[in-house]
Write an enzyme that holds these catalytic residues in place. Structure first.
Site, PDB file in Angstrom:
ATOM      1  N   ARG A 227      13.221   4.776  12.271  1.00  0.00           N
ATOM      2  CA  ARG A 227      11.999   5.586  12.193  1.00  0.00           C
ATOM      3  C   ARG A 227      11.137   5.342  13.444  1.00  0.00           C
ATOM      4  NH1 ARG A 227       9.307   5.082   6.503  1.00  0.00           N
ATOM      5  NH2 ARG A 227       8.250   6.934   7.341  1.00  0.00           N
TER       6      ARG A 227
ATOM      7  N   HIS B 264       4.373  -4.462   8.844  1.00  0.00           N
ATOM      8  CA  HIS B 264       4.389  -4.282  10.299  1.00  0.00           C
ATOM      9  C   HIS B 264       3.193  -4.942  10.977  1.00  0.00           C
ATOM     10  CE1 HIS B 264       7.409  -1.414   9.174  1.00  0.00           C
ATOM     11  NE2 HIS B 264       6.541  -0.599   8.621  1.00  0.00           N
TER      12      HIS B 264
ATOM     13  N   ASP C  28       1.908 -15.759   6.807  1.00  0.00           N
ATOM     14  CA  ASP C  28       1.464 -17.122   6.499  1.00  0.00           C
ATOM     15  C   ASP C  28       1.613 -17.441   5.017  1.00  0.00           C
ATOM     16  OD1 ASP C  28       0.845 -17.562   9.146  1.00  0.00           O
ATOM     17  OD2 ASP C  28      -1.315 -17.252   8.907  1.00  0.00           O
TER      18      ASP C  28
ATOM     19  N   HIS D 193      12.592  -2.801   2.092  1.00  0.00           N
ATOM     20  CA  HIS D 193      12.065  -1.479   2.449  1.00  0.00           C
ATOM     21  C   HIS D 193      13.017  -0.419   1.921  1.00  0.00           C
ATOM     22  CE1 HIS D 193       8.813  -2.906   5.020  1.00  0.00           C
ATOM     23  NE2 HIS D 193       9.666  -3.813   5.473  1.00  0.00           N
ATOM     24  N   ILE D 194      12.442   0.651   1.427  1.00  0.00           N
ATOM     25  CA  ILE D 194      13.247   1.759   0.902  1.00  0.00           C
ATOM     26  C   ILE D 194      13.936   2.483   2.062  1.00  0.00           C
ATOM     27  CG2 ILE D 194      13.104   3.993  -0.282  1.00  0.00           C
ATOM     28  CD1 ILE D 194      10.600   2.784  -1.755  1.00  0.00           C
ATOM     29  N   SER D 195      13.173   2.780   3.102  1.00  0.00           N
ATOM     30  CA  SER D 195      13.713   3.500   4.258  1.00  0.00           C
ATOM     31  C   SER D 195      14.280   2.516   5.285  1.00  0.00           C
ATOM     32  CB  SER D 195      12.607   4.345   4.898  1.00  0.00           C
ATOM     33  OG  SER D 195      11.554   3.519   5.358  1.00  0.00           O
TER      34      SER D 195
ATOM     35  N   TYR E 209      11.733   8.845   1.113  1.00  0.00           N
ATOM     36  CA  TYR E 209      11.703   7.763   0.123  1.00  0.00           C
ATOM     37  C   TYR E 209      12.470   8.065  -1.162  1.00  0.00           C
ATOM     38  CZ  TYR E 209       8.006   6.146   3.228  1.00  0.00           C
ATOM     39  OH  TYR E 209       7.300   5.743   4.328  1.00  0.00           O
TER      40      TYR E 209
ATOM     41  N   PRO F 112       0.793  -1.226   0.000  1.00  0.00           N
ATOM     42  CA  PRO F 112       0.000   0.000   0.000  1.00  0.00           C
ATOM     43  C   PRO F 112       0.830   1.283   0.000  1.00  0.00           C
ATOM     44  CG  PRO F 112      -0.101  -1.103   2.138  1.00  0.00           C
ATOM     45  CD  PRO F 112       0.542  -2.063   1.175  1.00  0.00           C
ATOM     46  N   ASN F 113       0.321   2.231  -0.765  1.00  0.00           N
ATOM     47  CA  ASN F 113       0.829   3.598  -0.867  1.00  0.00           C
ATOM     48  C   ASN F 113       2.121   3.736  -1.661  1.00  0.00           C
ATOM     49  OD1 ASN F 113      -1.306   4.831   0.684  1.00  0.00           O
ATOM     50  ND2 ASN F 113      -0.422   3.784   2.451  1.00  0.00           N
TER      51      ASN F 113
ATOM     52  N   ARG G 196       7.296   1.120  13.335  1.00  0.00           N
ATOM     53  CA  ARG G 196       7.849   0.554  12.093  1.00  0.00           C
ATOM     54  C   ARG G 196       9.005  -0.411  12.356  1.00  0.00           C
ATOM     55  NH1 ARG G 196       5.472   3.855   8.002  1.00  0.00           N
ATOM     56  NH2 ARG G 196       5.102   5.952   8.798  1.00  0.00           N
TER      57      ARG G 196
ATOM     58  N   GLU H  83      12.349  -9.609   1.863  1.00  0.00           N
ATOM     59  CA  GLU H  83      11.601  -8.403   2.254  1.00  0.00           C
ATOM     60  C   GLU H  83      12.447  -7.175   1.936  1.00  0.00           C
ATOM     61  OE1 GLU H  83      10.540  -8.288   6.396  1.00  0.00           O
ATOM     62  OE2 GLU H  83       9.554  -6.324   6.211  1.00  0.00           O
TER      63      GLU H  83
ATOM     64  N   ALA I  62       3.256  -0.773   4.753  1.00  0.00           N
ATOM     65  CA  ALA I  62       2.881  -0.845   6.164  1.00  0.00           C
ATOM     66  C   ALA I  62       2.339  -2.213   6.567  1.00  0.00           C
ATOM     67  CB  ALA I  62       1.854   0.242   6.476  1.00  0.00           C
TER      68      ALA I  62
ATOM     69  N   ARG J  93       5.254  12.605  -2.849  1.00  0.00           N
ATOM     70  CA  ARG J  93       5.293  13.203  -1.506  1.00  0.00           C
ATOM     71  C   ARG J  93       6.467  12.586  -0.755  1.00  0.00           C
ATOM     72  NH1 ARG J  93       0.070  14.193   0.559  1.00  0.00           N
ATOM     73  NH2 ARG J  93       1.184  15.006   2.351  1.00  0.00           N
TER      74      ARG J  93
ATOM     75  N   ASN K  27       8.152  -5.480  -1.168  1.00  0.00           N
ATOM     76  CA  ASN K  27       8.047  -4.347  -0.253  1.00  0.00           C
ATOM     77  C   ASN K  27       6.595  -4.330   0.213  1.00  0.00           C
ATOM     78  OD1 ASN K  27       7.818  -1.986   1.137  1.00  0.00           O
ATOM     79  ND2 ASN K  27       9.031  -0.774  -0.314  1.00  0.00           N
TER      80      ASN K  27
HETATM   81  O1  CA2 Z   1      10.465   2.103   3.518  1.00  0.00           O
HETATM   82  C1  CA2 Z   1       9.622   1.436   2.927  1.00  0.00           C
HETATM   83  O2  CA2 Z   1       9.803   0.934   1.825  1.00  0.00           O
HETATM   84  C2  CA2 Z   1       8.222   1.262   3.555  1.00  0.00           C
HETATM   85  O3  CA2 Z   1       7.774  -0.052   3.252  1.00  0.00           O
HETATM   86  C3  CA2 Z   1       7.318   2.298   2.911  1.00  0.00           C
HETATM   87  C4  CA2 Z   1       5.916   2.317   3.512  1.00  0.00           C
HETATM   88  C5  CA2 Z   1       5.970   2.418   5.035  1.00  0.00           C
HETATM   89  O4  CA2 Z   1       4.660   2.301   5.580  1.00  0.00           O
HETATM   90  C6  CA2 Z   1       6.871   1.350   5.656  1.00  0.00           C
HETATM   91  O5  CA2 Z   1       6.924   1.556   7.058  1.00  0.00           O
HETATM   92  C7  CA2 Z   1       8.271   1.412   5.074  1.00  0.00           C
HETATM   93  C8  CA2 Z   1       5.138   3.514   2.946  1.00  0.00           C
HETATM   94  C9  CA2 Z   1       4.900   3.413   1.445  1.00  0.00           C
HETATM   95  C10 CA2 Z   1       4.878   4.756   0.763  1.00  0.00           C
HETATM   96  O6  CA2 Z   1       4.141   5.723   1.493  1.00  0.00           O
HETATM   97  C11 CA2 Z   1       4.186   7.023   1.073  1.00  0.00           C
HETATM   98  C12 CA2 Z   1       3.742   7.967   1.976  1.00  0.00           C
HETATM   99  C13 CA2 Z   1       3.776   9.305   1.617  1.00  0.00           C
HETATM  100  C14 CA2 Z   1       4.210   9.681   0.355  1.00  0.00           C
HETATM  101  C15 CA2 Z   1       4.643   8.721  -0.541  1.00  0.00           C
HETATM  102  C16 CA2 Z   1       4.623   7.399  -0.183  1.00  0.00           C
END
Ligand code: CA2
Length: 145
Positions: A108, A81, A88, A101-103, A24, A11-12, A112, A99, A78, A19, A75
């Protein structure tokens, strides 16, 4: 014939590049897909790159990968977490799952720091920006030959 690698995104991640570039980076998910397909091709992989905001769709794709692919980089966003269902699903397939993650999730917020899927995965790469995906492809190359 190239091995198929699924690169799955949760997601996201479709909002990347629009943003929060400080966390990221400035690349969009389409940019990351291009990089994964280029590097994956060099490694002898055919990369099937997908994104969904829906947990059950990610579960379905993991099962599909188990039947079709040599490995998965995921990836989970969220859901990493929180999701016992993804944990499963990874345990239900016999191919290696990395797995991604970018960050650096450990640098953080506390919520997370925990990954629900890391114990089921072969390993986890986080904190290298979009290059985390490339490192995951190299790891999959190393463990699938
Ligand atoms: O660091 C990562 O790759 C994450 O999986 C990115 C997720 C975050 O919930 C994980 O804790 C770490 C978030 C995906 C992107 O979310 C955005 C939020 C705001 C603007 C752009 C992307």
């Amino acid at each position: 014939m190239s091995k198929i690698i699924y690169v799955l995104n949760g997601p996201n991640l479709n909002a990347l590049g629009k943003r929060e570039p400080g966390i990221y980076g400035g690349k969009t998910l389409a940019d990351i897909e291009t990089d994964c397909k280029t590097v994956g091709g060099d490694l002898g992989f055919s990369v099937d790159f997908r994104q969904s905001n829906h947990e059950g769709v990610l579960v379905d794709w993991l099962h599909e990968a188990g039947d079709r692919a040599a490995g998965v980089a995921i990836n989970p966003g969220a859901y990493g977490h929180t999701s016992i269902a993804l944990h499963d699903a990874i345990r239900a397939i016999s191919i290696p799952v990395v797995e991604v993650h970018i960050s650096n999730i450990h640098a953080r917020e506390e919520f997370r720091h925990k990954s629900m899927i890391a114990p089921a995965a072969k390993g986890m790469i986080c904190g290298f920006g979009p290059h985390s995906y490339i490192l995951a492809l190299h790891a999959l190359k190393n463990i699938t030959q």
